[in-house]
Write an enzyme that holds these catalytic residues in place. Structure first.
Site, PDB file in Angstrom:
ATOM      1  N   MET A 226       0.845  -1.202   0.000  1.00 38.14           N
ATOM      2  CA  MET A 226       0.000   0.000   0.000  1.00 38.14           C
ATOM      3  C   MET A 226       0.874   1.243   0.000  1.00 38.14           C
ATOM      4  SD  MET A 226      -2.950   1.382   0.049  1.00 38.14           S
ATOM      5  CE  MET A 226      -3.129   3.160  -0.009  1.00 38.14           C
TER       6      MET A 226
ATOM      7  N   HIS B  64       6.011  -0.167  -8.071  1.00 35.79           N
ATOM      8  CA  HIS B  64       4.594   0.195  -8.168  1.00 35.79           C
ATOM      9  C   HIS B  64       4.229   1.205  -7.069  1.00 35.79           C
ATOM     10  CE1 HIS B  64       0.267  -0.825  -8.948  1.00 35.79           C
ATOM     11  NE2 HIS B  64       0.169  -0.392  -7.706  1.00 35.79           N
ATOM     12  N   GLU B  65       4.549   0.887  -5.840  1.00 38.06           N
ATOM     13  CA  GLU B  65       4.152   1.777  -4.741  1.00 38.06           C
ATOM     14  C   GLU B  65       4.889   3.111  -4.826  1.00 38.06           C
ATOM     15  OE1 GLU B  65       1.568   0.736  -3.645  1.00 38.06           O
ATOM     16  OE2 GLU B  65       1.761  -1.426  -3.945  1.00 38.06           O
TER      17      GLU B  65
END
Ligand code: BES
Ligand code: ZN
Length: 870
Positions: free
Chosen positions: A273, A307-308
């Site tokens: 996340m 990605h994060e």
């Protein structure tokens, strides 16, 4: 566009700054909060509505406006997850401060403020408290305007035991030891954040340790873990520093915060996340143990970190206005993984991996009539959770890749930089992006993209070719591609498709834009007009989001070319996947598919094998209950024997990354398909491993465990179970759990299923391993039965949330009979899952597609498998 959404908060009051004080208690698993919010009242009102869920607000809501103190009563609307504060006198437009005291639970549901369990190196059990706010759970931590467009500053203080560490979005500015009765506690104050959306808030409290480094522009980067694991963070730390530097250069916009923490959390719902400045990860997506981690695990860490980190710009600095544009967040971050990886690990051939993973999973998901447009209407909170799917991530990323190819990488990069600078600290719709890209490229970006983002699905191009009197006629037509044809709807979708074409003698791509239903290709596009025996390939290099339906004899022209590796990897992947999908949809017959697949026996490349073996597995599962399934296994053995022989069991010292992964993949397939020699070797290596763990290369472990399990008895079962219970590295735990799903004996598989819900497996892992037991032919029906019988347990485990959708998908999609369709439908009629409405529809459709395919090709498979092979 936002006016239409019924679940949005009224706009009469906006938050400016949250002053948040939190006191989590890791013994009682509760927390206390004190919140003072600077707000702006836009118009006179008697009520203030904001989000809160599972929180108890104590007393009144005190509102201070200049010298006025007003006390508002609090009422709850549980269904809408809001509280309404009501004041006797009207509040006047202008600035005001709102104070609330509240309490909440530190739950075990992986969302909101939750607890995660770990063991100290000496075995002692401990907890950390951590947050997961996306998409709509910040409201379970503090009352707030929990919508992405309500950006506000958050300044937080936590009161925690002295010996613990607190991590939040911003750096710590002050730590005060308390005294008297509170002398075991301290208060930790964090710097205020820039204006941000609530779903990015983070607070972690526990005994963290870390490794750290700085980027070339002085940003502090740390990888934080529970005690004893910090050294496993070095790999990710190195990657994070490189990526942060690369993105800064790529966007031409500096990383906006002074520090970035990447924190490994032992229990974690998603993969990771992107909380601003304090990203959280599963242990398997962040930690690498040089002695026990595989090359595939390294690739996963790189992918997830990249990605994060991309979200720190795309999502955090510039945020979608509403969840209907989620793909702007997730599609972009998924595409940026590719861009970063191409720069940092070019030898991993990220583009081919992207095609094999994201691109094809999007084509697959989007071939269902129950799919959805990338840009989607959100009617209620349940639909928000469900929109984190392959369409937002993988189709979103594929659309962006297609657009980058269309505009050229440099123009695209400059356009993105412009977009970032124009919209920093605020919110956007896709049209803001198109505006920036159009300004930079002077091309009609919006017109092209709208056909892809607002229509569900994608096209298949039918190719008709005719040679007469030395002339070639080539006709292309488009229609929506669906696995299940002939359904009653007015299907008049039309796409603007840039089509690249290569031929046997012209290897430079010719381009045409197909924006009508049908067109005849002007053969003067080709410097040399192909003769009848030569192949013609559409979608060369695989950037266009469509499939191609060649006539069977045209498809077979590629077979020798594939065998001779005369086409690029991307094309070999595409042909394999298109052939499978078109057969599943009934355009081709299964014998053509198997003929075509048998042409891949000289293949050497990982991404091609990855796709081919996964599609072969699909067939194996489909026909798993047919009498001739053993013949299929023999076909699998024939196909994989040459590559297995060529890669062997031994890894050379400086071997390439892809080869390391490929070896495990093909040996596992060949072994699990029953190749005696491979099974014996795996058993030998497993025995040696039990005596000395270092004897087995981590890249081979998954294969060895899997093969041994696939022929294993009770003793092997116990050995693997035992290894699992003693293991502390989650990556290894997952490999072992995976092996428990590979047994063939139904009693052992039943034991595995019980084990999954017996408390010794983390709920974060249960839905993952259910997927692998449900795709084991011996486990498929058993698993669905088990999930039905234990539905209440699964429901409690995932609290009706979106992970329950993952369970449903994992367990139902592999089913393949009409009776299953009826059974699944009636089960969910009596056990509705609002967060998985679309997932259930899609699962039903998938089962129906499987059932129809089997019905159509059952005897074709049989006769091909018993007949002579080329
Ligand atoms: N924002 C998501 C995490 C998330 C997903 C939160 C769903 C809430 C609901 C994060 O950026 C993400 O996409 N993580 C991926 C990993 C990535 C490499 C595709 C994941 O969790 O799988
Ligand atoms: Zn993401």
């Amino acid at each position: 566009m936002t006016e239409k959404i019924a679940c949005l908060l009224p706009e009469n009051v906006k938050p400016v700054k949250y002053h948040l004080w939190l006191a989590p208690n890791l013994k009682t698993f509760t927390f206390e909060g004190v919140l003072s919010i600077d707000i702006e009242i836009k118009e006179p009102t008697n009520t203030i509505t904001l989000h809160a869920d599972d929180l108890v607000v104590k007393g009144y809501a005190e509102l201070t406006q200049e010298n006025l103190h007003l006390w508002g009563g609090v009422s709850y609307d549980k269904e809408r997850q809001i509280i309404i504060l009501s004041y006797k006198d009207a509040l006047l437009p202008g600035l005001a401060t709102l104070k609330l005291n509240f309490t909440g639970q530190i739950n075990d549901q992986l969302y909101g403020f939750y607890r995660s369990k770990y063991n100290l190196p000496n075995g002692e059990e401990r907890y950390i408290a951590t947050t997961q706010c996306e998409a709509i759970d910040a409201r379970r931590i503090f009352p707030c305007w929990d919508e992405p467009a309500s950006k506000a500053v958050i300044e937080v203080v936590v009161r925690i035991p002295k010996e613990l560490v607190a991590i939040s979005n911003m750096p710590i500015v002050k730590e005060d030891l308390l005294s008297g009765d509170l002398s075991l506690l301290k208060e930790v104050a964090f710097a205020p954040t820039p204006p941000m959306s609530t779903y990015l808030f983070a607070m972690m409290v526990g005994e963290f340790e870390w490794v750290e480094a700085h980027t070339n522009s002085g940003i502090l980067v740390r990888v934080c873990t529970t005690p004893g694991k910090k050294d496993l963070g070095n790999f990710a730390l190195d990657q994070a520093v490189k990526t942060l530097e690369f993105y800064t250069e790529y966007f031409g916009v500096p990383y906006p915060l002074p520090k970035l923490d990447l924190v490994a959390i032992p229990d974690f719902a998603a993969g990771a996340m992107e909380n601003w400045g304090a990203d959280t990860f599963r242990e398997t997506t962040l930690l690498i143990d040089p002695r026990n981690s595989s090359a595939a695990a390294e690739e996963r860490v790189v992918e997830v970190v990249d990605h994060e980190l991309a979200h720190q710009w795309h999502g955090n600095l510039v945020t979608m206005r509403w969840w209907d544009s989620l793909w702007l967040n997730e599609g972009f971050a998924s595409w940026m993984e590719l861009i970063a990886c191409k720069r940092i690990h070019p030898d991993w051939k990220p583009e081919d991996r992207f095609i094999a993973e994201d691109f094809l999973s999007a084509l697959n998901a989007d071939a269902l009539k129950s799919s959805r447009p990338v840009q989607v209407t959100i009617n209620n909170p349940h639909e928000i959770n469900e929109s984190f799917d392959a369409i937002a991530y993988s189709k979103g990323a594929s659309m962006i890749r297609m657009l980058e190819n269309f505009l050229g990488p440099e123009v695209f990069r400059r356009g993105l930089g412009r977009y970032m600078r124009n919209h920093a600290y605020s919110n956007t719709d896709p049209r803001d992006l198109w505006d920036s890209l159009e300004l930079e490229s002077i091309k009609p970006v919006r017109a092209m993209m709208d056909t892809w983002l607002r229509q569900t699905g994608y096209p298949v191009i039918h190719v008709k070719r005719e040679h007469k009197n030395g002339q070639m006629k080539l006709e292309l037509s488009q229609e929506r591609f669906l696995y299940e044809k002939n359904f009653e709807t007015s299907e008049n979708s039309l796409w603007n498709i840039p089509v690249g074409i290569t031929t046997e003698t012209n290897n430079t791509r010719a381009f045409l834009l197909l924006d009508t239903k049908k067109t005849e290709v002007d053969t003067s596009l080709f410097p040399v007009v192909p003769n009848q025996s030569e192949w013609i390939k559409l979608n060369a290099a695989h950037t266009g989001f469509f499939r191609v339906n060649y006539e069977p004899e045209e498809l077979l022209k590629f077979r020798p070319v594939v065998m001779g590796h005369k086409l690029p990897v991307a094309d070999r992947i595409e042909l394999c996947d298109d052939a499978y999908a078109l057969t599943r949809a009934g355009h081709y017959s299964a014998d053509l598919l198997l003929d075509f697949f048998s042409g891949y026996k000289n293949e050497m490349e990982l991404p091609v094998w990855q796709v081919l073996l996964s599609r072969m597995n699909g067939i194996r599962l489909l026909i798993s209950h047919e009498p001739y399934v053993k013949l299929f296994e023999s076909f699998v053995r024939d196909l994989t024997r040459p590559i297995a022989k060529s890669v062997g069991w031994v890894e050379a010292v400086h071997e390439g990354h892809q080869l390391k992964i490929l070896r495990g993949m093909v040996l596992r397939t060949l072994g699990e398909a029953g190749e005696k020699e491979i099974i014996e070797e795996a058993q030998k290596r497993f025995e040696a491993f039990l005596k000395d763990h270092d004897s087995l290369n981590p890249n081979l472990r998954g294969a060895v465990y899997g093969i041994v399990a696939s022929v294993g008895d009770e003793t092997t079962y116990e050995a693997i179970c035992d290894l699992y219970k003693k293991e502390i590295l989650q990556e290894e735990q997952l490999r072992l759990l995976g092996a428990l799903t590979d047994f063939q004996n139904p009693d052992l598989l039943a034991k595995t299923l019980k084990f999954f819900i017996g408390g010794e497996v983390r709920s974060q892992d249960v839905y993952l391993v259910l997927r692998s037991i449900a795709t084991n032919p011996a486990g498929r029906d058993l698993t669905w039965q088990f999930v039905k019988e234990n539905w209440e347990t699964f429901r409690m485990m995932y609290e009706d949330g979106k992970l329950l959708g993952r369970v449903i998908e994992a367990v139902c999609k592999p089913l393949a009979s009409f009776a299953d369709v009826a059974d699944v439908r009636s089960f969910f009629e009596t056990h509705p899952v609002p967060d998985a409405k679309r997932t259930i529809e899609q699962s039903l459709e998938s089962i129906r597609i499987n059932a129809k395919w089997l019905e159509r090709d059952r005897s074709v498979f049989a006769s091909w498998l018993t007949g002579p092979k080329s």
